[in-house]
Design an enzyme around this catalytic site. Structure first.
Site, PDB file in Angstrom:
ATOM      1  N   LYS A  31     -23.174  -0.101  -0.026  1.00 16.87           N
ATOM      2  CA  LYS A  31     -24.218   0.727  -0.632  1.00 16.87           C
ATOM      3  C   LYS A  31     -23.827   2.195  -0.470  1.00 16.87           C
ATOM      4  CE  LYS A  31     -29.200   1.421  -0.885  1.00 16.87           C
ATOM      5  NZ  LYS A  31     -29.047   2.849  -1.192  1.00 16.87           N
ATOM      6  N   ASP A  33     -24.647   6.271  -1.003  1.00 24.39           N
ATOM      7  CA  ASP A  33     -25.768   7.200  -1.023  1.00 24.39           C
ATOM      8  C   ASP A  33     -25.424   8.368  -1.944  1.00 24.39           C
ATOM      9  OD1 ASP A  33     -28.153   8.382  -0.449  1.00 24.39           O
ATOM     10  OD2 ASP A  33     -27.595   9.081   1.550  1.00 24.39           O
ATOM     11  N   GLU A 177     -24.264   3.601   4.489  1.00 22.49           N
ATOM     12  CA  GLU A 177     -25.717   3.439   4.434  1.00 22.49           C
ATOM     13  C   GLU A 177     -26.151   1.984   4.530  1.00 22.49           C
ATOM     14  OE1 GLU A 177     -29.517   4.776   1.632  1.00 22.49           O
ATOM     15  OE2 GLU A 177     -27.490   4.825   0.845  1.00 22.49           O
TER      16      GLU A 177
END
Length: 319
Positions: A31, A33, A177
């Site tokens: 993931k 950011d 993240e």
């Protein structure tokens, strides 16, 4: 030039890892950011970048325009624009100055020269005149990997089926993240927050000191909408940010009573936070909050209230 469809990005639902027996049914991606971007490549050497809300943000990222020369269109791709730090990790604080420059191409070009972005591509929704949103994730990922070769400012990182726990542990150790789990048989659902995509954030916790609060918006005399928190460092209370989610109404009511008792005219933070309508309190209350990462300035990203810590004194709080 091909006329490309407008496709709203599919959204992930916050959740947790699937049972171990179900892991083979999920692909796993890191993931990132950053700023979500839908990439339109008409096949004429141009590129159009649209934000999650559908706004044209092409001019804000001139270093990505060369993608049109490297990827054969027509195609519509899904991805995330990030700025990477020296260790290859997304740094949202370094991206923020770029996000409002769609109408300022000269300033955007200056930023691009000294702090360029990177485009992480993770899906393809339209390719060579065919809408792929109804095709399974595995087929779309294969098409993406065939289409996009790594470039100086873009890449299509691998998806790893069946390794959710290893990916979670690795990304946590790398300071990322979190991860996104995507069902291998899932279709692309434009504009839908779907359970076929599950985001798992790495939540850290920290004990912080409450130094102020702001009322619920539109209710100046009402209960706290957020508390302003910090940590004692070098003899002063350093501001770490505001926390306004995660509590129940009962917790909010109890907290309002305690804040009223601790009310103080003077700001207790070393540097007064630029927060409109802030009320100050004596820095006596300690709370535990969760967060994902920190900004370069040390602020908490995505802070969430966990609980008050009446068992701790203010000097015991902090990172």
């Amino acid at each position: 030039m091909a006329v490309l469809p407008h496709i709203a990005p599919m959204l992930a639902t916050a959740g947790s890892l699937p049972p171990a027996r179900d892991e083979p049914h999920w692909g796993v991606e890191a993931k990132y950011d950053g700023q979500r971007a839908v990439v339109h490549l008409p096949g004429d050497g141009s590129v159009l970048l649209r934000s999650r809300a559908g706004h044209d943000i092409t001019a804000a990222y001139p270093e990505l325009h060369a993608l049109a020369e490297q990827v054969e269109g027509p195609a519509v791709l899904d991805g995330e624009i990030v700025v990477l730090d020296e260790r290859g990790r997304p740094d949202f604080a370094r991206l923020q100055p770029r996000m409002g420059l769609a109408g300022a191409p000269v300033r955007a070009a200056r930023h691009a020269a000294h702090d360029p972005v990177h485009l992480v591509l993770f899906d393809v929704m339209f390719l060579d005149g065919r809408l792929l949103t109804g095709r399974p994730y595995t087929e779309r990922r294969h098409a993406l990997e065939e289409l996009v070769a790594p470039g100086p400012r873009w890449s299509a990182p691998a998806s790893l089926p069946g390794h959710a726990r290893e990916a979670r542990d690795f990304t946590r150790a790398q300071g990322l993240e979190g991860i996104v789990l995507k069902r291998l048989d899932s279709v692309y659902e434009p504009g839908v927050r779907s359970r076929s995509w599950i985001k798992v954030r790495h939540v850290r916790t920290v004990d912080v000191v409450i130094g102020g609060w702001v009322p619920v918006r539109g209710r100046p005399g009402g209960p706290p909408g957020a508390v302003l928190v910090g940590a004692f460092e070098g003899g002063g209370l350093e501001y770490l940010g505001s926390v306004g989610t995660g509590w129940s109404e009962r917790e909010r009511t109890d907290l309002a009573r305690l804040l009223d008792i601790a009310a103080e005219d003077a700001c207790p933070f070393t540097v007064r936070p630029d927060v409109a309508g802030a009320r100050w309190v004596l820095p006596r209350l300690v709370a535990e909050v969760g967060y994902t990462t920190r900004t370069r300035a040390g602020r908490l990203r995505h802070p969430v209230w966990h609980r008050l810590r009446p068992d701790l004194a203010p000097g015991d709080g902090g990172p």
